[in-house]
Design a protein around this motif. Structure first.
Motif, mmCIF file in Angstrom:
data_model
loop_
_atom_site.group_PDB
_atom_site.id
_atom_site.type_symbol
_atom_site.label_atom_id
_atom_site.label_comp_id
_atom_site.label_asym_id
_atom_site.label_seq_id
_atom_site.Cartn_x
_atom_site.Cartn_y
_atom_site.Cartn_z
ATOM 1 N N THR A 646 0.819 -1.211 0.000
ATOM 2 C CA THR A 646 0.000 0.000 0.000
ATOM 3 C C THR A 646 0.854 1.262 0.000
ATOM 4 O O THR A 646 0.574 2.217 -0.736
ATOM 5 C CB THR A 646 -0.931 0.002 1.229
ATOM 6 O OG1 THR A 646 -1.747 -1.174 1.199
ATOM 7 C CG2 THR A 646 -1.823 1.230 1.219
ATOM 8 N N ALA A 649 2.229 1.954 -3.398
ATOM 9 C CA ALA A 649 1.193 2.433 -4.311
ATOM 10 C C ALA A 649 0.829 3.889 -4.026
ATOM 11 O O ALA A 649 0.647 4.691 -4.949
ATOM 12 C CB ALA A 649 -0.045 1.547 -4.194
ATOM 13 N N GLU A 650 0.713 4.247 -2.742
ATOM 14 C CA GLU A 650 0.387 5.629 -2.394
ATOM 15 C C GLU A 650 1.483 6.579 -2.861
ATOM 16 O O GLU A 650 1.203 7.671 -3.362
ATOM 17 C CB GLU A 650 0.181 5.743 -0.878
ATOM 18 C CG GLU A 650 -1.100 5.063 -0.390
ATOM 19 C CD GLU A 650 -1.199 5.047 1.124
ATOM 20 O OE1 GLU A 650 -0.157 5.274 1.793
ATOM 21 O OE2 GLU A 650 -2.303 4.806 1.646
ATOM 22 N N VAL A 653 1.132 7.068 -6.625
ATOM 23 C CA VAL A 653 0.029 7.967 -6.981
ATOM 24 C C VAL A 653 0.401 9.422 -6.708
ATOM 25 O O VAL A 653 0.126 10.316 -7.516
ATOM 26 C CB VAL A 653 -1.252 7.570 -6.219
ATOM 27 C CG1 VAL A 653 -2.322 8.640 -6.375
ATOM 28 C CG2 VAL A 653 -1.775 6.231 -6.722
ATOM 29 N N THR A 654 1.043 9.667 -5.558
ATOM 30 C CA THR A 654 1.465 11.028 -5.233
ATOM 31 C C THR A 654 2.424 11.571 -6.285
ATOM 32 O O THR A 654 2.273 12.699 -6.778
ATOM 33 C CB THR A 654 2.138 11.053 -3.850
ATOM 34 O OG1 THR A 654 1.206 10.598 -2.863
ATOM 35 C CG2 THR A 654 2.609 12.463 -3.499
ATOM 36 N N ASP A 848 -7.862 1.573 -1.117
ATOM 37 C CA ASP A 848 -6.660 2.274 -0.652
ATOM 38 C C ASP A 848 -6.450 3.596 -1.370
ATOM 39 O O ASP A 848 -5.987 4.569 -0.770
ATOM 40 C CB ASP A 848 -5.411 1.401 -0.876
ATOM 41 C CG ASP A 848 -5.345 0.207 0.057
ATOM 42 O OD1 ASP A 848 -6.090 0.178 1.057
ATOM 43 O OD2 ASP A 848 -4.546 -0.711 -0.224
ATOM 44 N N LEU A 849 -6.776 3.641 -2.661
ATOM 45 C CA LEU A 849 -6.364 4.765 -3.510
ATOM 46 C C LEU A 849 -7.587 5.448 -4.112
ATOM 47 O O LEU A 849 -8.063 5.082 -5.185
ATOM 48 C CB LEU A 849 -5.437 4.269 -4.633
ATOM 49 C CG LEU A 849 -4.245 3.403 -4.197
ATOM 50 C CD1 LEU A 849 -3.538 2.836 -5.414
ATOM 51 C CD2 LEU A 849 -3.277 4.213 -3.331
ATOM 52 N N GLU A 851 -7.715 8.215 -5.434
ATOM 53 C CA GLU A 851 -7.362 8.949 -6.649
ATOM 54 C C GLU A 851 -7.468 8.082 -7.902
ATOM 55 O O GLU A 851 -7.449 8.612 -9.019
ATOM 56 C CB GLU A 851 -5.934 9.501 -6.543
ATOM 57 C CG GLU A 851 -5.722 10.497 -5.423
ATOM 58 C CD GLU A 851 -5.439 9.846 -4.077
ATOM 59 O OE1 GLU A 851 -5.257 10.574 -3.087
ATOM 60 O OE2 GLU A 851 -5.392 8.595 -4.012
ATOM 61 N N ILE A 876 -6.081 8.092 -13.124
ATOM 62 C CA ILE A 876 -5.809 8.712 -11.832
ATOM 63 C C ILE A 876 -6.113 10.196 -11.943
ATOM 64 O O ILE A 876 -5.758 10.839 -12.937
ATOM 65 C CB ILE A 876 -4.337 8.491 -11.416
ATOM 66 C CG1 ILE A 876 -4.108 7.015 -11.068
ATOM 67 C CG2 ILE A 876 -3.952 9.378 -10.245
ATOM 68 C CD1 ILE A 876 -2.677 6.685 -10.692
#
Length: 892
Positions: A646, A649-650, A653-654, A848-849, A851, A876
């Motif tokens: 996780t 992945a975060e 995405v950021t 979790d995401l 976005e 995204i």
């Protein structure tokens, strides 16, 4: 309050405290300096000592500046206010890349109300969003209250004793335990906030009038005539009388000499805010706002409605309404009718939440005609504050309620609704009717986020949550009538005892349509069958272990009371654990002859309900049977998926949103990188621009490949074959290229390849798994089989993450094309476990995401063993409206 430019408004929340009162939680600002000083002056010396480990009688100007000026990222302080006073503050300060120190200070008069727990939840959520994963705290050994806040939060807490101080450390990632703790606290506090409304000791009607035909007069009369044993007051600024309708009268609520728990508001909309402030000064606990002129009239009304709720919550009050019909509680010792309905229902075991005021009065009349008693009733009108979620929290622990009815016009927070309903349905039947499913329409006045999902999503959410979904108000009461009086069926086999061949055929047809099974042959008696004939047939079916439920049809050939038949039916059913429904003289209630009287003169459990015809009876029985099956199935947990990363992945995405601030569709490499964090692999596909390039790529792959057209307008065209399979060599590829390019043409832009070469996957059944971030529902996962026919028919299943093992299994099995996965007409069965595994991984990713606004595994081949993802698409985008059901408790 003048907030800084970087002030995180998303961290603001209305919260319910442990005692059921409300408060406001928000980030601190520099303009809160005076508020902080006043708060600190009210805190005891001992509490100050616990906070600073030394005498600290007052704050210096430097302290005030340091405590009120934070960056909201590395340093954050959240305060809790009631009215114009601060009553608690919690803060964290980052001490490492992923670690922060946390501390609290609660005003002594408000300790024990759960403020520390709420502040910890919201600080942890904010810290997670700011990249912090670990909290530490220093606590003096005799500060037991603060130690309890940490140890009972549901996190895995480590403690060390060093230099006279206890060092507390814990990860703040949500766990099943911490979720369970928060949800249990949420249920208790929200249930208590509703109990304060439903069980007042004193009630005032503001806007009471002695003029008949007015709303204020009707409310006061209904309250007076309901038998409410508590104190009642009439409030009217224009009267000098000492009483109205025999109730003591006062010009303002402030003039009432005693305390007032509940206020019913029936004044003009533009006067309501002043009434709220008066009620706050009086210490009122809750409001029922019957007044109209709020969000249902437009922008000015919406502003007025937001002001009403904001003021009430900030002073600790909950609001039913505005534009509400009101509330009823029939409990012994309460007997409260705070509605516009002149009908005070009989006491019973059914609770009812109804959003529509217009439907409320006829609904109450219909229930009375059917002999269905109520425990409590709330009609919320615009539902600006108190919602069905709140009522379900109350009814979960209300011993007077055994069955819950919901008439819903909108869902303000579908994720929380699903979660709360599932918990309640595990204990009590919940029957729900949602209007506007086909259009996703929302009545004027109800301020909710507009979902773009199909209406089938609501039905799937009901199934996931264990709710009994119905389509009409008649069906709502049919099922309630059954469940309020009879036990749940233990299976699908139904015996029929009837003296009408025509009605028996109707019952059989209906049973076939709803999935019930006939237990043996129907016991068809003659039209003039006697009570003894019925008694013999009933004795047989009740003694038969193969029978799970019984349908009795009695239609005499001539005018008859049916008393003798009723007596043998009641005697045969007495003590049985098999539910019985009847069509008894075409009654649509619980006939007196079939009642087991309760202490209040109503129908107790064991009474046998009657329906207008056997179709209604069987339909209600089918709904009860489906719910009983849901209750019997052991609910499994959400799988762990230990290979999921996780944090990685975060971070991806950021970083991606830094490159694409407005959002974008992921290219192949980014798409696979993100999916790798969740253990999902897509079979590589290689764009080609010419026959030579296609041959070269196929050779690199060792042939046994496919050539596929990729343009969206060609996908799923029933008249065009967009894939050429089983390409074994160069000759096959060139033939495929010639045929495909003739069919589809060649891209005008050579940089945009419209064909790809891909390795052949094992043969299997093609399915689609997708997920969408909806502004109302949050993440929703969809499953279906690929194909034009299934698309056209909307043959899809929907669920809201997180998915339990049972949720994933039901998603696969409930689509109508599911038999194709199980070896239809001699084909090999597909690997169902592989499908469920993919569903869990997609569910976890989207949960979790937030976005990830759209994800499509739009071509998945499920073989006898394993599943191959052939094509995927991911988008995204920045999260403009955060999800409504956050881990930290808040009112929405």
């Amino acid at each position: 309050m003048q907030a800084p430019a970087d002030y995180p408004a998303d961290f603001e929340a209305d919260v319910v405290l442990r005692d059921g009162a409300t408060a406001r939680l928000r980030p601190i600002t520099p303009s809160d300096a005076d508020l902080l000083v006043q708060f600190y002056a009210r805190v005891s010396e001992q509490s100050k000592y616990y906070r600073f480990f030394a005498p600290y009688p007052q704050l210096s100007d430097r302290d005030v500046a340091r405590f009120t000026q934070v960056d909201y990222h590395d340093r954050l302080a959240l305060i809790v206010t009631v009215g114009n006073e601060m009553i608690g503050v919690g803060r964290y300060e980052r001490t490492g890349r992923r670690t922060a120190e946390v501390a609290f200070l609660i005003e002594d008069a408000h300790q024990g109300r759960g403020l520390g727990q709420l502040l910890l939840e919201h600080l942890a959520q904010a810290a997670r969003e700011n990249g912090i994963a670990h909290f530490v705290a220093e606590v003096l050994p005799d500060n037991r209250k603060m130690i309890t806040v940490f140890t009972e939060a549901g996190y895995k807490v480590a403690r060390e004793f060093e230099d006279g101080v206890i060092m507390v450390e814990f990860d703040i990632a949500p766990t099943d335990t911490s979720f369970g703790v928060m949800q249990a606290r949420e249920q208790r506090s929200e249930a208590l906030s509703i109990a304060r409304l439903l069980t007042p000791s004193s009630v005032a009607v503001i806007g009471a009038s002695r003029r008949e035909g007015t709303i204020g007069n009707a409310l006061l009369r209904n309250l007076r005539d309901s038998g409410f044993p508590g104190r009642m007051y009439a409030v009217n600024a224009d009267t000098s009388a000492s009483e109205i309708e025999g109730v003591p009268a006062y010009p303002t609520i402030r003039d009432v000499p005693d305390t007032v728990d509940l206020v019913i508001v029936a004044v003009k909309a533009d006067m309501v805010s002043d009434v709220v402030l008066d009620c706050a000064a009086k210490g009122v606990r809750g409001l029922v706002v019957v007044s109209s002129g709020f969000a249902e009239i437009g922008d000015e009304g919406r502003r007025r409605q937001r002001q009403l709720v904001g003021l009430a919550r900030s002073y600790g009050m909950r609001v039913i309404g505005p534009n509400a019909l009101g509330l009823i509680n029939t409990a012994a010792g309460v007997s409260l009718n705070a509605t516009l309905s002149p009908v005070m229902p009989s006491r019973g075991r059914v609770a009812f939440f109804c959003q529509s005021g217009a439907l409320g009065v006829p609904i109450l009349a219909d229930m009375a005609a059917r002999g269905v008693g109520l425990s409590s009733f709330v009609s919320a009108g615009n539902r600006a504050d108190v919602s069905g979620n709140d009522l379900m929290q109350f009814w979960y622990s209300d011993e007077s309620t055994e069955v819950v009815l919901l008439y819903l016009e909108s869902l303000g927070n579908p994720r929380k609704f699903s979660r709360v309903a599932r918990r309640l349905a595990g204990r009590k039947p919940v029957i729900a009717l949602k209007s506007g499913r086909a259009t996703q329409g929302v009545p004027v006045g109800q301020l909710v986020r507009r979902s773009k999902l199909p209406g089938a999503t609501i039905d799937s959410m009901f199934r996931q949550s264990g709710l009994i979904g119905v389509d009409t108000t008649g069906e709502l009461f049919d099922v309630a009538q059954l469940l309020a009086h009879q036990p749940l069926p233990k299976g699908r086999r139904v015996a029929i005892v009837s003296n009408s061949d025509a009605l028996t055929l109707l019952a059989l047809d209906t049973m076939a349509g709803v999935g019930l099974q006939v237990a043996g042959d129907p016991r068809n008696l003659s039209p003039d069958a006697s009570a003894a004939d019925f008694g013999a047939a009933l004795a047989e079916v009740f003694a038969d272990d193969r029978v799970h439920s019984v349908v009795v049809i009695y239609t005499p050939p001539v005018q008859s009371s049916g008393a003798e038949v009723a007596a043998v039916l009641a005697a045969a059913a007495a003590g049985s654990d098999k539910p019985v429904v009847s069509t008894f003289l075409a009654s649509r209630s619980v006939p007196k002859e079939l009642q087991v009287p309760d202490d209040d003169g109503g129908a107790a459990r064991g009474s046998i309900p009657s329906f207008l015809n056997p179709q209604y009876a069987v339909g209600a029985l089918a709904k009860a049977t489906q719910y009983a099956e849901w209750r019997r199935r052991s609910d499994s947990g959400v799988p762990e998926l230990p290979d999921v990363d996780t944090f990685g992945a975060e971070a991806f995405v950021t970083e991606y949103l830094q490159r694409h601030p407005k959002g974008a569709d992921l290219d192949d490499s980014d798409r696979q990188l993100l999916l790798n964090f969740y253990g999902i692999s897509v079979l590589p596909a290689f764009p080609v621009l010419s026959a030579d390039e296609a041959v070269a790529r196929a050779a690199d792959l060792g042939f046994e490949v496919i050539l596929k057209a990729t343009a969206d307008q060609w996908r799923m065209r029933p008249d065009l074959a967009d894939i050429w399979r089983h390409i074994h060599d160069e000759e096959d590829m060139r033939a495929a290229w010639a045929e495909m390019t003739q069919t589809f043409g060649v891209a005008a832009d050579p940089a945009r390849a419209q064909f790809v070469v891909q390795k052949m996957a094992p043969p299997g059944v093609p399915v689609v798994i997708s997920a969408l971030e909806d502004v109302s529902f949050g993440p929703v996962v969809t499953f279906g089989l690929s194909g034009v026919a299934t698309d056209l028919l909307g043959d899809r299943s929907y669920r809201m993450p997180p998915l339990t093992d049972r949720d994933a299994a039901e998603m696969v099995r409930e689509v109508r094309a599911a038999p194709l996965l199980y070896g239809y007409r001699g084909t090999d069965p597909a690997d169902i476990a592989a499908i469920e595994n993919l569903l869990h991984r997609v569910s976890r990713l989207t949960l979790d995401l937030e976005e990830v606004v759209k994800l499509d595994l739009r071509s998945v081949l499920v073989a006898v063993q394993g599943a191959t993802v052939l094509d995927a698409a991911i988008r995204i985008a920045p999260n403009e409206k955060p999800r409504q059901d956050t881990p930290a408790r808040r009112l929405t």
